[in-house]
Scaffold this active site. Structure first.
Site: not given
Length: 280
Positions: A77, A104, A106-107, A109, A232
């Site tokens: 990402e 991702d 940190i899905d 944030t 995602d």
């Protein structure tokens, strides 16, 4: 998994083991950074945030993956400009990739920034466009969700199965609030307004990857959202399908890496949810 790509190891290195190792190491590092990040920037909208921790997590995962598999492609990402057009262009640039890692770092944030303990690391590996490994790690609960194409899905090392609800009225659903506040958010809100009176309840935790993992393990009956990206959804899509559920676009067509408007369910309510969202 077909014989064509049933190659779980290269040079003795398991794809899944590397994905698990990357997710675990990144997740544990992220956990140490809660309340301790130093930079916060806006990306596509005021609700689309990024910190140096997102970038550090992605760099860590990228370096680990490419150390083991230097000839694989990598789509993260934070390496893509904000916005749906840039996301589509980036994914298209890898259309001929044999092995593509979709990450991702940190899905969720926004949750991380606020100290709200619902975020995850999402790592998927696709082979010629089909997801064959999916790992979602929740560092706050130390929950690791793992799936391999054709080999099932697991959490805490135990097999996962989707829930058994067969009607919308019995269902606990989840959705999100898209970063695109001009098009995707209003459309998703219409879906929320239409579905809320028909289901048991609706949740919005703020991490699509964890929502998908929760569908896979039966904590949620279904999940829908407009305007998401491959990073995602890729890992979560395999978790759901390998747990007996279904993942499609809004038309009910099977999931692929290009899907942005997603519906994921236990399978039993899938057509009902597709039909109701089609009316919005």
């Amino acid at each position: 998994m077909s014989d064509e790509y049933n190659r779980p190891v290269i040079g003795g290195k398991s794809f899944t083991a590397v994905a698990i190792n990357c997710a675990s190491k990144a997740g544990e590092w992220i956990k140490t950074k809660i309340g301790n990040y130093t930079s916060l920037s806006l990306k596509y909208s005021p609700t689309d945030l990024v910190t140096e921790v997102d970038k550090g997590s992605e760099m860590m995962i990228r370096n680990l993956v490419l150390t083991h598999f230097p000839h694989h492609s990598f789509l993260g990402e934070e390496g893509v400009e904000p916005g749906p057009e840039a996301s589509a262009k980036a994914l298209n640039s890898f259309r001929d990739a044999e092995y593509l890692w979709v990450v991702d770092p940190i899905d969720g944030t926004t949750n991380f920034v606020h100290g709200f303990p619902f975020f995850s690391v999402s790592i998927a590996l696709s082979y010629r466009g089909e997801v064959i490994v999916g790992v979602v790690y929740d560092p706050m609960r130390d929950e690791l969700f793992v799936a391999e194409k054709g080999k099932g899905a697991y959490v805490h090392g135990k097999p996962m199965r989707t829930s058994t609800e067969s009607t919308l009225s019995e269902s606990l659903l989840a959705t999100g609030f898209p970063a695109d506040q001009k098009v995707a958010l209003p459309l998703n809100m219409k879906g929320l307004q239409a579905l809320a009176p028909q289901v048991r309840n609706i949740r919005s935790g703020g991490s699509a990857a964890l929502h998908m993992a929760y569908v896979a393990c039966g904590r949620l009956t279904g999940f829908w959202e407009i305007g998401l990206n491959s990073w995602d959804l890729a890992a979560g899509s395999l978790l759901v399908s390998e747990s007996g559920g279904r993942v499609t676009d809004y038309k009910g067509d099977p999931y692929n890496l290009g899907v942005r408007n997603v519906i994921a369910t236990n399978g039993a309510i899938h057509e009902q949810l597709v039909d109701e969202l089609a009316k919005v």
